[in-house]
Scaffold this motif. Structure first.
Motif, PDB file in Angstrom:
ATOM      1  N   GLU A  15      27.773  65.268  -3.486  1.00  0.00           N
ATOM      2  CA  GLU A  15      27.295  64.014  -2.933  1.00  0.00           C
ATOM      3  C   GLU A  15      28.146  63.641  -1.717  1.00  0.00           C
ATOM      4  O   GLU A  15      29.376  63.739  -1.753  1.00  0.00           O
ATOM      5  CB  GLU A  15      27.357  62.903  -3.978  1.00  0.00           C
ATOM      6  N   SER A  39       9.905  65.412  -6.989  1.00  0.00           N
ATOM      7  CA  SER A  39      10.820  65.073  -8.089  1.00  0.00           C
ATOM      8  C   SER A  39      10.212  65.586  -9.385  1.00  0.00           C
ATOM      9  O   SER A  39       8.996  65.768  -9.467  1.00  0.00           O
ATOM     10  CB  SER A  39      11.034  63.565  -8.148  1.00  0.00           C
ATOM     11  N   LYS A  61      13.905  58.778   4.352  1.00  0.00           N
ATOM     12  CA  LYS A  61      15.092  58.990   3.524  1.00  0.00           C
ATOM     13  C   LYS A  61      16.239  59.647   4.289  1.00  0.00           C
ATOM     14  O   LYS A  61      17.090  60.288   3.686  1.00  0.00           O
ATOM     15  CB  LYS A  61      14.754  59.841   2.284  1.00  0.00           C
ATOM     16  N   HIS A  82      22.645  62.103  -1.023  1.00  0.00           N
ATOM     17  CA  HIS A  82      22.803  61.135  -2.109  1.00  0.00           C
ATOM     18  C   HIS A  82      22.328  61.761  -3.399  1.00  0.00           C
ATOM     19  O   HIS A  82      21.481  62.664  -3.384  1.00  0.00           O
ATOM     20  CB  HIS A  82      21.970  59.879  -1.767  1.00  0.00           C
ATOM     21  N   TRP A  83      22.837  61.284  -4.533  1.00  0.00           N
ATOM     22  CA  TRP A  83      22.458  61.879  -5.823  1.00  0.00           C
ATOM     23  C   TRP A  83      20.940  61.830  -6.021  1.00  0.00           C
ATOM     24  O   TRP A  83      20.353  62.710  -6.643  1.00  0.00           O
ATOM     25  CB  TRP A  83      23.162  61.169  -6.987  1.00  0.00           C
ATOM     26  N   SER A  84      20.295  60.815  -5.462  1.00  0.00           N
ATOM     27  CA  SER A  84      18.851  60.674  -5.633  1.00  0.00           C
ATOM     28  C   SER A  84      18.056  61.717  -4.839  1.00  0.00           C
ATOM     29  O   SER A  84      16.829  61.808  -4.989  1.00  0.00           O
ATOM     30  CB  SER A  84      18.405  59.270  -5.221  1.00  0.00           C
ATOM     31  N   ASP A  85      18.730  62.492  -4.011  1.00  0.00           N
ATOM     32  CA  ASP A  85      18.041  63.542  -3.253  1.00  0.00           C
ATOM     33  C   ASP A  85      17.794  64.792  -4.080  1.00  0.00           C
ATOM     34  O   ASP A  85      17.096  65.711  -3.634  1.00  0.00           O
ATOM     35  CB  ASP A  85      18.843  63.922  -2.000  1.00  0.00           C
TER      36      ASP A  85
END
Lengths: 113, 114
Positions: A15, A39, A61, A82-85
């Motif tokens: 990250e 996702s 994003k 970012h972790w959400s990627d």
């Protein structure tokens, strides 16, 4: 025949580190190029696309991609992940003036804390 | 605006049966495409409909068929199911059918053939 190659099946980054996902295409004319993200358990979402003009395109994003005709490449980049990627990323080329889109095999991105 | 809706979300069938999957595009979108996603073959184009007409078809056997209704909703049908038909079936819609058009994808129907 039109084709898309994503050489990396799986990439792990920390990250905050930078990211580059590779994509090479084979197409006779100027291609329509796309990057989609998927996702787990979801459909695909468009990150960005290239048709013509400026070879550096900005997407959602914080992603960007650069079209390099000489290398037949359309690599996706992000300066700080970012972790959400964490997801699967697909490069695609549009062909035949319809929605018969050719997708690469995908690159799965894992983000380490 | 509602997104692309696919039903059912999950489906379990046995070999030899047939199945119908449904897709409701984004309001105003007239083009609907179907893709099959498997771990081995990745994303493969099945067919595309625009204004109730099939405009293009991928390299799949005739067991795979589809149609589009006047309200742009689409269905795909797979007859005589085989184990290899197990996959995530994704529907995508767009305003028009063009190579440079952005596709909006549904969450898919996960089909398992036993």
């Amino acid at each position: 025949a039109q084709s898309v190659t994503q050489p990396d099946i799986h990439i792990t980054v920390s990250e905050g580190a930078s990211l580059e996902l590779r994509c090479n295409y084979s197409y006779g004319a100027t291609p329509y190029l796309f990057w989609y993200v998927q996702s787990p358990g979801q459909g695909l979402q468009l990150l960005l696309k290239y048709f013509s003009g400026d070879t550096l395109v900005q997407g959602i994003k914080g992603f960007e991609a650069e079209f390099k005709r000489s290398q037949s490449s359309f690599n996706l980049r992000k300066p700080s992940v970012h972790w959400s990627d964490a997801a699967e990323y697909f490069c695609a080329v549009g062909v035949n003036n319809n929605n018969d889109m050719r997708f690469g095999a995908g690159t799965r991105l894992t983000v380490k804390p | 605006k509602a997104g692309v809706t696919q039903t059912p979300r999950y489906l379990i069938k046995t070999r030899g049966q047939q199945v119908t999957l449904s897709c409701s595009p984004i309001s105003g979108h007239r083009s609907v495409s179907w893709y099959q996603q498997t771990p081995g073959q990745g994303l493969q184009f099945l067919f595309e409909y625009f204004s109730e007409t099939q405009r293009n078809k991928g390299n799949f056997p005739g067991r795979f068929s589809g149609r589009q209704f006047s309200n742009s909703r689409s269905e795909m049908n797979v007859s005589t199911l085989e184990l290899g038909d197990s996959a995530l079936y994704l529907c995508a819609s767009s305003l028009v059918a063009a190579a440079n058009e952005k596709l909006f994808f549904g969450s898919g129907t996960q089909l398992s053939v036993l």
